[in-house]
Write a protein that holds these residues in place. Structure first.
Motif, PDB file in Angstrom:
ATOM      1  N   LYS A 122      -4.288   5.156  14.437  1.00 33.60           N
ATOM      2  CA  LYS A 122      -5.141   4.635  13.285  1.00 33.60           C
ATOM      3  C   LYS A 122      -4.220   4.165  12.400  1.00 33.60           C
ATOM      4  CE  LYS A 122      -9.781   6.627  13.380  1.00 33.60           C
ATOM      5  NZ  LYS A 122     -10.724   7.424  12.853  1.00 33.60           N
ATOM      6  N   VAL A 123      -3.204   4.732  12.154  1.00 32.82           N
ATOM      7  CA  VAL A 123      -2.201   4.371  11.063  1.00 32.82           C
ATOM      8  C   VAL A 123      -1.797   2.884  11.234  1.00 32.82           C
ATOM      9  CG1 VAL A 123       0.119   4.895  10.096  1.00 32.82           C
ATOM     10  CG2 VAL A 123      -1.216   6.583  11.050  1.00 32.82           C
ATOM     11  N   ASN A 124      -1.776   2.189  12.496  1.00 37.91           N
ATOM     12  CA  ASN A 124      -1.391   0.988  12.918  1.00 37.91           C
ATOM     13  C   ASN A 124      -2.366   0.003  11.953  1.00 37.91           C
ATOM     14  OD1 ASN A 124      -0.233   2.707  14.947  1.00 37.91           O
ATOM     15  ND2 ASN A 124       0.266   0.530  15.767  1.00 37.91           N
ATOM     16  N   LYS A 125      -3.537   0.279  11.934  1.00 36.18           N
ATOM     17  CA  LYS A 125      -4.777  -0.393  11.252  1.00 36.18           C
ATOM     18  C   LYS A 125      -4.613  -0.227   9.644  1.00 36.18           C
ATOM     19  CE  LYS A 125      -7.813   0.209  15.200  1.00 36.18           C
ATOM     20  NZ  LYS A 125      -9.168   0.878  15.519  1.00 36.18           N
ATOM     21  N   ALA A 126      -4.051   0.933   9.129  1.00 33.48           N
ATOM     22  CA  ALA A 126      -3.898   1.076   7.791  1.00 33.48           C
ATOM     23  C   ALA A 126      -2.597   0.384   7.169  1.00 33.48           C
ATOM     24  CB  ALA A 126      -3.841   2.486   7.426  1.00 33.48           C
ATOM     25  N   THR A 127      -1.750   0.140   8.127  1.00 38.08           N
ATOM     26  CA  THR A 127      -0.471  -0.630   7.328  1.00 38.08           C
ATOM     27  C   THR A 127      -0.631  -2.236   7.509  1.00 38.08           C
ATOM     28  OG1 THR A 127       0.462  -0.612   9.845  1.00 38.08           O
ATOM     29  CG2 THR A 127       1.003   1.283   8.041  1.00 38.08           C
ATOM     30  N   TYR A 142      -4.909  16.194  -6.072  1.00 38.77           N
ATOM     31  CA  TYR A 142      -3.940  15.036  -5.834  1.00 38.77           C
ATOM     32  C   TYR A 142      -2.793  15.485  -6.088  1.00 38.77           C
ATOM     33  CZ  TYR A 142      -8.072  12.055  -5.506  1.00 38.77           C
ATOM     34  OH  TYR A 142      -9.078  11.368  -5.099  1.00 38.77           O
ATOM     35  N   ARG A 143      -1.690  15.169  -5.184  1.00 35.76           N
ATOM     36  CA  ARG A 143      -0.187  15.784  -5.232  1.00 35.76           C
ATOM     37  C   ARG A 143       0.779  14.716  -6.119  1.00 35.76           C
ATOM     38  NH1 ARG A 143       2.906  18.888  -1.801  1.00 35.76           N
ATOM     39  NH2 ARG A 143       5.174  17.837  -1.592  1.00 35.76           N
ATOM     40  N   TYR A 144       1.601  15.649  -6.416  1.00 37.91           N
ATOM     41  CA  TYR A 144       2.525  14.904  -7.176  1.00 37.91           C
ATOM     42  C   TYR A 144       4.014  15.652  -6.772  1.00 37.91           C
ATOM     43  CZ  TYR A 144      -0.766  13.190 -10.519  1.00 37.91           C
ATOM     44  OH  TYR A 144      -1.888  12.365 -10.985  1.00 37.91           O
ATOM     45  N   GLN A 145       5.088  14.900  -6.832  1.00 39.90           N
ATOM     46  CA  GLN A 145       6.417  15.476  -6.576  1.00 39.90           C
ATOM     47  C   GLN A 145       7.362  14.558  -7.136  1.00 39.90           C
ATOM     48  OE1 GLN A 145       7.550  15.826  -2.413  1.00 39.90           O
ATOM     49  NE2 GLN A 145       7.279  13.805  -1.944  1.00 39.90           N
ATOM     50  N   TYR A 146       8.623  15.385  -7.397  1.00 42.30           N
ATOM     51  CA  TYR A 146       9.787  14.536  -8.209  1.00 42.30           C
ATOM     52  C   TYR A 146       9.187  13.794  -9.498  1.00 42.30           C
ATOM     53  CZ  TYR A 146      11.787  15.008  -3.552  1.00 42.30           C
ATOM     54  OH  TYR A 146      12.498  15.468  -2.262  1.00 42.30           O
ATOM     55  N   GLY A 147       8.183  14.343 -10.153  1.00 43.23           N
ATOM     56  CA  GLY A 147       7.866  13.868 -11.372  1.00 43.23           C
ATOM     57  C   GLY A 147       7.012  12.706 -11.251  1.00 43.23           C
ATOM     58  N   SER A 148       6.325  12.473 -10.135  1.00 44.72           N
ATOM     59  CA  SER A 148       5.320  10.998  -9.979  1.00 44.72           C
ATOM     60  C   SER A 148       4.350  11.672  -8.883  1.00 44.72           C
ATOM     61  CB  SER A 148       6.374   9.632  -9.470  1.00 44.72           C
ATOM     62  OG  SER A 148       7.407   9.680 -10.289  1.00 44.72           O
ATOM     63  N   LYS A 149       3.450  10.508  -8.685  1.00 43.91           N
ATOM     64  CA  LYS A 149       2.522  10.520  -7.694  1.00 43.91           C
ATOM     65  C   LYS A 149       3.221  10.534  -6.379  1.00 43.91           C
ATOM     66  CE  LYS A 149      -1.228   8.282 -10.506  1.00 43.91           C
ATOM     67  NZ  LYS A 149      -2.301   7.100 -10.424  1.00 43.91           N
ATOM     68  N   HIS A 150       2.700  11.392  -5.428  1.00 44.63           N
ATOM     69  CA  HIS A 150       3.247  11.228  -4.032  1.00 44.63           C
ATOM     70  C   HIS A 150       2.310   9.967  -3.293  1.00 44.63           C
ATOM     71  CE1 HIS A 150       4.443  13.997  -0.454  1.00 44.63           C
ATOM     72  NE2 HIS A 150       4.605  12.625  -0.225  1.00 44.63           N
ATOM     73  N   ILE A 151       2.984   9.222  -3.141  1.00 46.73           N
ATOM     74  CA  ILE A 151       2.179   8.037  -2.519  1.00 46.73           C
ATOM     75  C   ILE A 151       2.514   7.822  -0.964  1.00 46.73           C
ATOM     76  CG2 ILE A 151       1.581   7.030  -4.876  1.00 46.73           C
ATOM     77  CD1 ILE A 151       3.827   4.798  -3.854  1.00 46.73           C
ATOM     78  N   ASP A 152       1.526   7.071  -0.300  1.00 47.86           N
ATOM     79  CA  ASP A 152       1.598   6.613   0.855  1.00 47.86           C
ATOM     80  C   ASP A 152       2.145   4.839   0.913  1.00 47.86           C
ATOM     81  OD1 ASP A 152       1.692   5.396   3.588  1.00 47.86           O
ATOM     82  OD2 ASP A 152      -0.131   6.605   4.057  1.00 47.86           O
ATOM     83  N   VAL A 153       3.040   4.508   0.797  1.00 44.51           N
ATOM     84  CA  VAL A 153       3.652   3.065   0.581  1.00 44.51           C
ATOM     85  C   VAL A 153       2.864   2.115   1.638  1.00 44.51           C
ATOM     86  CG1 VAL A 153       5.804   2.968   1.664  1.00 44.51           C
ATOM     87  CG2 VAL A 153       5.286   1.647  -0.540  1.00 44.51           C
ATOM     88  N   ALA A 154       2.955   2.593   2.776  1.00 45.69           N
ATOM     89  CA  ALA A 154       2.214   1.679   3.986  1.00 45.69           C
ATOM     90  C   ALA A 154       0.871   1.795   3.784  1.00 45.69           C
ATOM     91  CB  ALA A 154       2.714   2.430   5.275  1.00 45.69           C
ATOM     92  N   ASN A 155       0.306   2.473   3.131  1.00 48.90           N
ATOM     93  CA  ASN A 155      -1.220   2.453   3.035  1.00 48.90           C
ATOM     94  C   ASN A 155      -1.888   2.263   1.702  1.00 48.90           C
ATOM     95  OD1 ASN A 155      -4.010   2.729   3.719  1.00 48.90           O
ATOM     96  ND2 ASN A 155      -3.954   5.090   3.920  1.00 48.90           N
ATOM     97  N   HIS A 156      -0.971   1.047   1.225  1.00 45.70           N
ATOM     98  CA  HIS A 156      -1.644   0.470  -0.005  1.00 45.70           C
ATOM     99  C   HIS A 156      -1.486   1.372  -1.245  1.00 45.70           C
ATOM    100  CE1 HIS A 156      -3.395  -2.614   2.405  1.00 45.70           C
ATOM    101  NE2 HIS A 156      -4.109  -1.568   3.210  1.00 45.70           N
ATOM    102  N   ASN A 157      -0.014   2.152  -1.028  1.00 47.18           N
ATOM    103  CA  ASN A 157       0.406   3.134  -2.409  1.00 47.18           C
ATOM    104  C   ASN A 157      -0.809   3.935  -2.589  1.00 47.18           C
ATOM    105  OD1 ASN A 157       2.768   2.010  -2.701  1.00 47.18           O
ATOM    106  ND2 ASN A 157       1.836   0.112  -4.092  1.00 47.18           N
TER     107      ASN A 157
END
Length: 377
Positions: free
Chosen positions: A112-117, A259-274
């Protein structure tokens, strides 16, 4: 003449009588026509579905039977942002050497990750090497363990046949390298190719019939609410306790998610539209650790008993964990009364924290300005 008069009188009487009869017939209460009885049936909205072992959500029955894929995820600062991990149903995070953390993401359907990227290439990662305690945790889920590289202390178990693996020597075609980051932070897995390699390696697709799942989930339409009067208020923020990346969650009361944060910023999934990572449940599990003879590799105690926290829907309670077998046992979590905890439907983060860092765990609620620490746990 008399005959005509009599005949006329009789005609009048007959006509009057008929009229009266018609009048009474028309005005008497007529029986109502019989109503047609229509049989109604209640449609089961979950017909042909089953609850996911990972999230408690209803999914297709055939999908619920599938074994998950447990993928090692690089979490060092040079490796972020990450790709594809917002599609994971459960994510473990644990310290490795030098206080940095690494993750293991469990996917029910990695394809399913293929469809999200946007580029449709199923970019999961970056993928890193195995540590032995992650292999044991993957085994708890009857999963297919995916990693690229391993510590020397994990090799024997990985080659024992007690765990199905897709890695650099078995199924390496599922991985590829990119040019956007330097090695070793540029190795990624293709979700679709992971499933293809599983088939090629002839690993079992579905769970064993005896597999009963790991978690106890609340009813789908009746969320679990923490009512313990000693519960901590976690309605604003949860600080896990890692010194390196300062993993933190902020609670959204409307969505009932963290909602998760790390290194002082939002923890994002860049391949799934941030998309920012979020979850419904957080489990913090404190463990004892020492170093292997090499002086840097972490050795973790996963067998026996320990303590921790369970956080959901704005509150946190103390819990205890138990695992009877290090390699093949299943970790269970209980409240202080000995009852297995009930998780709410949705994603779960399991935070493995060294016991000496438990004082770093903090909760912040709406009412209290000062954070509450867990030093007395």
């Amino acid at each position: 003449m008399k005959v005509k008069i009599i005949t006329a009188i009789l005609s009048v009487v007959l006509v009057a009588g008929a009229g009266t009869a018609v009048f009474f017939y028309l005005n008497q209460k007529q029986p109502s026509p019989k109503k047609e009885v229509v049989e109604t049936t209640t449609v089961d909205p979950y017909a042909g579905m089953a609850r996911s072992f990972l999230t408690g959500e209803y999914i297709k029955e055939k999908d619920a039977k599938r074994r998950p894929y447990a993928v090692m995820i690089n979490n060092i600062q040079d490796a972020i942002p990450q790709s594809g991990i917002s599609k994971a149903s459960i994510i473990y995070e644990s310290p490795v050497e030098g206080s940095i953390t690494r993750m293991m993401a469990l996917f029910e359907k990695p394809e399913k990750v293929n469809k999200a990227t946007p580029d449709k290439n199923g970019k999961i990662g970056s993928v890193r090497s195995c540590r032995i305690y992650f292999a044991y945790m993957a085994n708890e889920w009857d999963s297919i363990y995916c990693h690229f590289g391993q510590s020397k202390y994990a090799k024997r178990f990985l080659k024992s046949g007690k765990l199905d693996v897709i890695n650099s020597w078995k199924g390496q075609n599922a991985y590829y390298r990119t040019s956007d980051k330097p090695a070793p932070h540029n190795c990624y897995a293709d979700g679709k190719k992971l499933t293809q390699q599983r088939k090629k390696l002839k690993y079992r697709k579905n769970h064993k019939e005896s597999y009963g799942g790991h978690f106890n989930f609340a009813d789908i339409d009746k969320p679990f609410e923490i009512t313990d009067p000693n519960a901590k208020d976690a309605s604003k923020k949860v600080v896990v306790g890692y010194n390196y990346n300062n993993a933190t969650y902020k609670y959204n009361a409307d969505k009932k998610k963290y909602y998760r944060y790390q290194y002082g910023s939002k923890h994002i999934d860049v391949a799934n539209h941030n998309k920012q990572l979020s979850c419904t449940n957080i489990i913090i599990q404190y463990v004892n650790t020492v170093l292997y003879p090499d002086g840097k590799s972490l050795k973790m105690t996963q067998k026996g008993d320990g303590k921790g926290w369970y956080i959901t829907r704005g509150k946190a309670i103390k819990i205890k964990w138990h695992k009877d077998k290090q390699k093949s046992g299943m970790t269970k979590y209980y409240d202080e009364n000995g009852n297995e905890i009930t998780l709410n439907t949705g994603k779960t983060f399991i935070q493995i924290v060294q016991k000496e860092d438990k004082g770093r765990t903090k909760f912040k609620g709406e009412k209290k300005k000062e954070a509450e620490t867990t030093k007395k746990l």
